[in-house]
Design a protein around this motif. Structure first.
Motif, short mmCIF file in Angstrom:
data_model
loop_
_atom_site.label_atom_id
_atom_site.label_comp_id
_atom_site.label_asym_id
_atom_site.label_seq_id
_atom_site.Cartn_x
_atom_site.Cartn_y
_atom_site.Cartn_z
N ASP A 1 0.80 -1.22 0.00
CA ASP A 1 0.00 0.00 0.00
C ASP A 1 0.83 1.27 0.00
N GLY A 2 2.12 1.13 -0.17
CA GLY A 2 2.96 2.32 -0.31
C GLY A 2 3.75 2.68 0.94
N THR A 3 4.18 3.94 1.00
CA THR A 3 5.12 4.34 2.04
C THR A 3 4.48 5.13 3.17
N ARG A 4 3.17 5.42 3.04
CA ARG A 4 2.47 6.14 4.13
C ARG A 4 1.23 5.36 4.53
N LEU A 5 1.22 4.86 5.74
CA LEU A 5 0.08 4.08 6.21
C LEU A 5 -0.43 4.64 7.52
N VAL A 6 -1.71 4.36 7.79
CA VAL A 6 -2.28 4.75 9.08
C VAL A 6 -3.23 3.65 9.53
N ASP A 7 -3.26 3.39 10.83
CA ASP A 7 -4.13 2.32 11.33
C ASP A 7 -4.44 2.51 12.80
N SER A 8 -5.34 1.69 13.29
CA SER A 8 -5.54 1.57 14.73
C SER A 8 -5.38 0.09 15.02
N GLN A 9 -4.28 -0.25 15.67
CA GLN A 9 -3.96 -1.66 15.89
C GLN A 9 -4.44 -2.10 17.27
N THR A 10 -5.28 -3.12 17.28
CA THR A 10 -5.70 -3.69 18.55
C THR A 10 -4.53 -4.46 19.15
N CYS A 11 -4.24 -4.23 20.41
CA CYS A 11 -3.09 -4.85 21.07
C CYS A 11 -3.53 -5.57 22.33
N LEU A 12 -2.80 -6.62 22.65
CA LEU A 12 -3.10 -7.36 23.88
C LEU A 12 -1.81 -7.61 24.64
N ARG A 13 -1.79 -7.17 25.88
CA ARG A 13 -0.64 -7.46 26.75
C ARG A 13 -1.13 -8.30 27.92
N ALA A 14 -1.14 -9.61 27.68
CA ALA A 14 -1.73 -10.54 28.65
C ALA A 14 -0.96 -10.52 29.96
N GLU A 15 0.32 -10.17 29.90
CA GLU A 15 1.12 -10.20 31.13
C GLU A 15 0.70 -9.10 32.10
N ASP A 16 -0.11 -8.16 31.63
CA ASP A 16 -0.58 -7.10 32.53
C ASP A 16 -1.84 -7.49 33.30
N ILE A 17 -2.25 -8.75 33.17
CA ILE A 17 -3.54 -9.19 33.75
C ILE A 17 -3.69 -8.81 35.22
N GLU A 18 -2.62 -8.96 35.98
CA GLU A 18 -2.74 -8.71 37.42
C GLU A 18 -2.76 -7.23 37.77
N GLU A 19 -2.37 -6.40 36.81
CA GLU A 19 -2.37 -4.95 37.08
C GLU A 19 -3.76 -4.35 36.89
N VAL A 20 -4.63 -5.10 36.21
CA VAL A 20 -5.95 -4.54 35.92
C VAL A 20 -6.74 -4.40 37.22
N GLY A 21 -7.41 -3.27 37.35
CA GLY A 21 -8.17 -3.01 38.58
C GLY A 21 -7.93 -1.59 39.04
N ASP A 22 -6.81 -0.98 38.59
CA ASP A 22 -6.61 0.43 38.91
C ASP A 22 -7.26 1.28 37.82
N ASN A 23 -6.99 2.58 37.84
CA ASN A 23 -7.76 3.44 36.93
C ASN A 23 -7.22 3.46 35.50
N ARG A 24 -6.09 2.80 35.23
CA ARG A 24 -5.56 2.96 33.89
C ARG A 24 -5.01 1.71 33.21
N HIS A 25 -4.92 0.60 33.92
CA HIS A 25 -4.38 -0.58 33.25
C HIS A 25 -5.48 -1.39 32.58
N THR A 26 -5.24 -1.72 31.33
CA THR A 26 -6.13 -2.63 30.63
C THR A 26 -5.24 -3.61 29.88
N THR A 27 -5.72 -4.81 29.65
CA THR A 27 -4.89 -5.76 28.91
C THR A 27 -5.04 -5.54 27.40
N PHE A 28 -6.19 -5.00 27.01
CA PHE A 28 -6.45 -4.75 25.61
C PHE A 28 -6.45 -3.25 25.38
N PHE A 29 -5.87 -2.80 24.29
CA PHE A 29 -5.97 -1.37 23.95
C PHE A 29 -5.76 -1.19 22.45
#
Ligand code: SER
Length: 645
Positions: A71-99
């Motif tokens: 698609d060329g040299t200029r791309l834009v996207d919104s990539q869904t990401c998963l950081r499963a190792e952050d599972i135990e941090e979830v519960g405060d006001n800003r940690h999510t495993t998915f973003f």
């Protein structure tokens, strides 16, 4: 015309919501001749080294290395990401495993000038964030790696702020430590070292393996003025301080270098831009509210949960955040073809779901969780991600099915528990079997036993935790190699925290007594965590004493060596320390930390390593050992989190 109330805007009237920010970002870069590309699957398609897509650049790595993109040299996207190792941090006001990571990409096309200007204009003119609340950082240079200070980025920022009538003062902070000592100094543009303003998958230049690409970056932070700096992090606040006042919302990586086999750097065939911005974070900034769960992509799910449970978010912050995060993750995993199972991605998905269901159980939701919540999650994403709309029924079905299986399992567990308990006391091992085989939470076992009038053996908790630790080690192996913006293996920081853990273990015994036994330990790049037996809360004096003891041993510069001994001899004659529940072979490796002029080691502990060579390494950069949390982990077990800062 009256004021319109938009339910997706969490009470904010007519402010741009998260969905609109995503759309505006894609459109803005499209107007700058970028091609919008779809998100990549959460399960990496050609990369067996990681379980999940954890950043926007991961699926695009071949193109950053020089392969032409169709698609060329200029791309834009919104990539869904998963950081499963952050599972135990979830519960405060800003940690999510998915973003979602917003990304724009230049493969050897535009560079610093366009990137910095466009992103600044997007934030201030499209999203309309107040430029006075934006602060930026840039790379101070690295002599050893032969990479220069990034003056160009700083100058570009200065000019842009000036346009908004802001006189942006430049401050050379260098290390994070310096930031904590010197603070903001009325600055707006801050230079930091490679630990903060260099990006590669392996971290700082010296950690990068040959063939790895990387480069300096410039990061943008949003200031939540209502958050007071917390001095537990350091005397003063600065953009990279962890107190929450400044939140990173975007990172422009100028990916232009390649590490050579001899440790030097050369230019990549083309200089690239890899921009990553947290959609949810930008939305939180737009709300001027640091609670991520209040954004338009999460709040409707919370509201649905409130309706279902009859409880309020404020009453049940942790449970609701865990359920919302984990089910959203599960919805995307199901969309991307993962089904709950006992292996790899399926195993992680099952863990997310069961954790959510257990928390829901605690809220009194005993059935129909997924049936109710999943359609709400789907409705928040289906417009932008047609693959979710297309598979809506299947996604709901997969999750509802898993919930049914788990609830049946929970019921079977109750029956099994009755059978076991009818034969005598319920032991910790029984409770673990119920947990392991039926996913039956230990608290539920004990509660059920109580309701039914069965006896539970006194030491059940210890025995249960012991089995749990072994289990945890096994599951860690399962998720090992999961991408967290870093490569697997032991980094220098890891080693330091590991050494600090030994020093702290011995210090705790010295201060509190010999009843202190390790029940678990976990180390990340950011902190150490340590569980140990002790019947009550530590006093602030005791905490201080332990901190002082560790710092004292660091300053004494103990030498660290290891030796091997027959296990029996090590434990019975040499009195080495071990951890509760660990099983040892015939021979054990023992780490010794001992001062030059002392006859006995300060710490002498069974351990596989690795550690640093001398304890002074822990105080590099003026760092000190600090306990940031002391709390109950379970009955009779305390948990400490500590950092080198
Ligand atoms: N690669 C950078 C990051 O993950 C920017 O996208 O933060």
């Amino acid at each position: 015309m009256g004021l319109l109330f938009n339910p997706y805007k969490s009470g904010t009237i007519l402010a741009m919501n998260a969905q609109e920010i995503r759309k505006a970002y894609l459109e803005y870069f499209k107007s700058k001749k970028h091609v919008i590309i779809p998100r990549a699957n959460l399960v990496p398609q050609n990369d067996p080294t990681t379980l999940f897509t954890g950043s926007g650049m991961q699926p695009l790595l071949p193109y950053l290395l020089g392969e032409p993109h169709p698609d060329g040299t200029r791309l834009v996207d919104s990539q869904t990401c998963l950081r499963a190792e952050d599972i135990e941090e979830v519960g405060d006001n800003r940690h999510t495993t998915f973003f979602e990571m917003l990304g724009n990409w230049s493969f050897g096309d535009y560079f610093k000038q366009e990137q910095i200007e466009w992103f600044f204009r997007f934030l201030t003119e499209e999203v309309k964030l107040d430029p006075a609340k934006l602060f930026v950082t840039a790379f101070i240079g690295d002599k050893e790696a032969g990479i220069e200070k990034d003056n160009e980025s700083a100058e570009l920022w200065e000019k842009l702020f000036k346009e908004k009538k802001i006189d942006a003062k430049v401050v050379n902070l260098g290390s994070e430590q310096n930031g904590y000592e010197k603070g903001m100094q009325n600055g707006r543009i801050f230079y930091y070292d490679a630990k903060k303003n260099w990006w590669s998958r392996a971290g700082i230049p010296s950690n990068m393996p040959a063939g790895e690409p990387g480069g300096p970056d410039t990061e943008i932070f949003y200031e939540f003025e209502h958050i007071e700096h917390d001095t537990k992090w350091g005397d003063h606040c600065h953009p990279n301080c962890d107190c929450g006042r400044y939140m990173e919302i975007g990172n422009c990586v100028f990916m232009q270098y390649l590490k050579n086999a001899d440790g030097t750097f050369s230019n990549l065939p083309k200089a690239n831009v890899d921009f990553g911005g947290g959609l949810e974070r930008i939305a939180a900034a737009k709300n001027n509210n640091d609670d991520m769960f209040k954004i338009s992509l999460l709040w409707p799910i919370v509201q649905e949960l409130e309706a279902l449970s009859g409880k309020t978010y404020e009453q049940e912050l942790t449970a609701m955040r865990v359920i919302v995060d984990h089910l959203r993750t599960a919805v995307f995993l199901a969309t991307d073809g993962v089904v709950p199972s006992n292996k790899t991605q399926g195993y992680v998905m099952r863990r997310f779901m069961r954790r959510a269901i257990r928390y829901a159980f605690g809220l009194g939701i005993e059935q129909g969780l997924c049936e109710k919540i999943v359609p709400t999650i789907v409705s928040l994403y289906e417009k932008e991600y047609p693959e979710i709309a297309a598979q809506k029924e299947a996604v709901v079905a997969v999750l509802v099915k898993e919930e049914k299986i788990f609830r049946q399992t929970l019921r079977k567990g109750v029956n099994e528990l009755r059978k076991i308990a009818a034969q005598g006391k319920l032991s910790g091992a029984d409770i673990f079997t119920l947990y392991d085989t039926y996913g039956f939470p230990s608290e539920l076992s004990v509660e059920e036993a109580f309701v039914q009038g069965f006896d539970v053996s006194e030491g059940w908790k210890k025995q249960f935790d012991e089995r749990m630790d072994e289990q945890r080690k096994r599951s860690q192996t399962a998720t090992k190699g999961t991408f967290k913006g870093g490569l697997g293996g032991q980094t220098e920081t890891h080693k330091k925290y590991h050494t600090a853990t030994h020093l702290m273990y011995q210090s705790l015994r010295n201060v509190l007594g010999d009843h202190v036994i390790q029940h678990g330990s976990n180390i990340t790049e950011e902190r150490l965590r340590f569980d140990f037996s002790h019947p009550e809360k530590m006093t602030s004096e005791q905490i201080k004493e332990v901190e002082d003891s560790v710092n004292n041993q660091i300053d004494k510069d103990l030498k660290i060596t290891w030796e091997e001994h027959p296990t029996k001899h090590a434990i019975e004659d040499l009195h080495v320390l071990g951890a509760f529940g660990d099983r040892y072979g015939d021979i054990v490796k023992v780490y010794r930390m001992q001062a030059k002029d002392e006859k006995k080691p300060f710490s002498f502990e069974i351990c596989g390593g690795p550690h640093v060579n001398q304890t002074k390494e822990l105080s590099e950069g003026g760092k000190r050992f600090k306990i940031i949390k002391e709390e109950s982990s379970s009955s009779g077990i305390r948990r400490i989190k500590a950092i080198l800062i």
